[in-house]
Scaffold this motif. Structure first.
Motif, short mmCIF file in Angstrom:
data_model
loop_
_atom_site.label_atom_id
_atom_site.label_comp_id
_atom_site.label_asym_id
_atom_site.label_seq_id
_atom_site.Cartn_x
_atom_site.Cartn_y
_atom_site.Cartn_z
N ARG A 32 0.84 -1.21 0.00
CA ARG A 32 0.00 0.00 0.00
C ARG A 32 0.88 1.26 0.00
O ARG A 32 0.61 2.23 -0.69
N ARG A 33 1.94 1.24 0.79
CA ARG A 33 2.87 2.37 0.84
C ARG A 33 3.49 2.59 -0.56
O ARG A 33 3.60 3.72 -1.03
N CYS A 34 3.88 1.50 -1.18
CA CYS A 34 4.47 1.59 -2.53
C CYS A 34 3.48 2.25 -3.49
O CYS A 34 3.84 3.14 -4.26
N TYR A 35 2.24 1.82 -3.41
CA TYR A 35 1.22 2.37 -4.33
C TYR A 35 0.99 3.86 -4.05
O TYR A 35 0.93 4.68 -4.96
N LEU A 36 0.87 4.21 -2.76
CA LEU A 36 0.59 5.61 -2.40
C LEU A 36 1.72 6.53 -2.89
O LEU A 36 1.48 7.62 -3.39
N GLY A 174 -2.01 -2.16 -12.05
CA GLY A 174 -3.36 -2.58 -11.63
C GLY A 174 -4.27 -1.45 -11.23
O GLY A 174 -5.48 -1.62 -11.16
N GLN A 175 -3.68 -0.27 -10.93
CA GLN A 175 -4.49 0.90 -10.56
C GLN A 175 -5.42 0.62 -9.39
O GLN A 175 -6.53 1.11 -9.33
N HIS A 176 -4.97 -0.22 -8.48
CA HIS A 176 -5.81 -0.54 -7.33
C HIS A 176 -4.96 -0.47 -6.07
O HIS A 176 -3.99 -1.22 -5.92
N CYS A 177 -5.32 0.44 -5.17
CA CYS A 177 -4.53 0.62 -3.95
C CYS A 177 -4.86 -0.51 -2.95
O CYS A 177 -6.02 -0.64 -2.54
N PRO A 178 -3.87 -1.31 -2.55
CA PRO A 178 -4.17 -2.41 -1.62
C PRO A 178 -4.60 -1.90 -0.25
O PRO A 178 -4.18 -0.82 0.17
N LEU A 179 -5.38 -2.71 0.43
CA LEU A 179 -5.79 -2.36 1.79
C LEU A 179 -4.65 -2.68 2.77
O LEU A 179 -3.81 -3.53 2.49
N PRO A 180 -4.64 -2.02 3.93
CA PRO A 180 -3.52 -2.22 4.86
C PRO A 180 -3.69 -3.44 5.75
O PRO A 180 -3.53 -3.35 6.96
N THR A 181 -4.03 -4.58 5.18
CA THR A 181 -4.34 -5.72 6.03
C THR A 181 -3.12 -6.45 6.56
O THR A 181 -3.05 -6.80 7.72
N GLU A 182 -2.12 -6.67 5.70
CA GLU A 182 -1.04 -7.58 6.09
C GLU A 182 0.10 -6.90 6.84
O GLU A 182 0.88 -7.56 7.51
N ILE A 184 0.15 -4.31 9.07
CA ILE A 184 -0.30 -3.41 10.13
C ILE A 184 0.75 -3.22 11.23
O ILE A 184 0.85 -2.15 11.81
N LYS A 185 1.61 -4.22 11.47
CA LYS A 185 2.65 -4.10 12.50
C LYS A 185 3.66 -3.02 12.13
O LYS A 185 4.33 -2.47 12.98
N ARG A 186 3.79 -2.73 10.86
CA ARG A 186 4.77 -1.75 10.40
C ARG A 186 4.20 -0.33 10.42
O ARG A 186 4.94 0.63 10.24
N CYS A 187 2.89 -0.23 10.60
CA CYS A 187 2.23 1.08 10.46
C CYS A 187 2.74 2.15 11.43
O CYS A 187 2.90 3.29 11.02
N LEU A 195 -1.90 9.81 6.78
CA LEU A 195 -2.58 9.91 5.50
C LEU A 195 -3.30 8.60 5.12
O LEU A 195 -4.40 8.59 4.60
N CYS A 196 -2.64 7.49 5.46
CA CYS A 196 -3.17 6.17 5.10
C CYS A 196 -4.32 5.76 6.02
O CYS A 196 -5.29 5.14 5.59
N ASN A 197 -4.20 6.12 7.29
CA ASN A 197 -5.22 5.82 8.29
C ASN A 197 -5.60 4.33 8.32
O ASN A 197 -6.75 3.96 8.09
N PRO A 198 -4.63 3.47 8.60
CA PRO A 198 -4.88 2.03 8.48
C PRO A 198 -5.96 1.50 9.42
O PRO A 198 -6.72 0.61 9.04
N GLU A 199 -6.02 2.08 10.64
CA GLU A 199 -7.01 1.56 11.60
C GLU A 199 -8.42 1.79 11.07
O GLU A 199 -9.26 0.90 11.08
#
Ligand code: SF4
Length: 222
Positions: A32-36, A174-182, A184-187, A195-199
């Motif tokens: 997700r970070r890479c995509y953003l 793919g033009q699709h931003c992944p969700l922050p599911t995997e 989360i420990k790095r957040c 900006l990402c607001n993973p929670e």
């Protein structure tokens, strides 16, 4: 095989059709970070990245040094036409016996994730192609602790680099931003956290799952 750093020309490093080496690091940290950063152009400094940038200043200038017979090139542009990647090495050591040794400078201590290893291995693969040499080892220099850690550029790490390149290409196409599911420990340490607001996103996705389950339940009962 011997190598000469003067073989390198610098006109190809920012080729727009090549994946930046930093994108491989970002992807290995969190897709997700890479995509953003690389698809949406978002970048925010936090305490970690700001002090990392300050510490990096002396390796961000194209210059060289000679220490104990070892020529060190700083901020050396590198690329691989074969792999479609380009970027800069913080430092590349050219030893008198012909060994070439990329060294990536990193803020802070060793992280528990292997994203830095993938980045320095990708640099080694670029240098192998450019200089037609073999590079079995590279290093990460941790600026705060002044510790240098050798990284073996073995087949497993080489495979990780090529797999990450493919994954980044697919992600950016793919033009699709992944969700922050995997990741989360790095957040907490991520500069894009606010900006990402993973929670919040994870809460939303949990709510969506719950409402989908509820909808299925109602359909089954009808
Ligand atoms: S805050 Fe977490 S999920 Fe969001 S980009 Fe950073 S690491 Fe990825």
């Amino acid at each position: 095989m011997t190598s000469d750093c003067t073989d390198t020309s610098i006109n190809d490093t920012n080729s727009p059709d090549k994946i930046p080496l930093s994108a491989l690091n970002q992807y290995a940290y969190c897709p997700r970070r890479c995509y953003l950063i690389h698809a949406e152009g978002e970048f925010k400094d936090n305490l970690h990245t700001e002090s990392g940038t300050r510490e990096h200043e002396h390796v961000d200038q194209l210059t060289h040094d000679i220490k104990k017979g070892v020529r060190v090139e700083f901020a050396l542009p590198v690329w691989s036409d074969k792999l479609g990647i380009s970027g800069r090495c913080d430092a590349v050591e050219f030893h008198p016996d012909g060994r070439v040794f990329p060294v990536e400078y990193k803020h802070g201590k060793r992280k528990q994730w292997d994203n830095d290893d993938i980045q320095v291995a990708a640099q080694a693969l670029c240098l192998e192609e450019m200089l037609k040499t073999d590079i079995p080892n590279a290093a990460i220099y941790h600026i705060q602790t002044r510790r240098r850690r050798d990284v073996s550029i073995d087949q497993d790490l080489r495979n990780q680099v090529t797999a990450t390149i493919t994954a980044v290409i697919n992600l950016l196409n793919g033009q699709h931003c992944p969700l922050p599911t995997e990741h989360i420990k790095r957040c907490p340490q991520c500069s894009l956290n606010e900006l990402c607001n993973p929670e919040l996103l994870n809460e939303k996705s949990r709510l969506q799952q719950l409402s989908a389950q509820l909808f299925n339940l109602e359909t089954d009962e009808a």
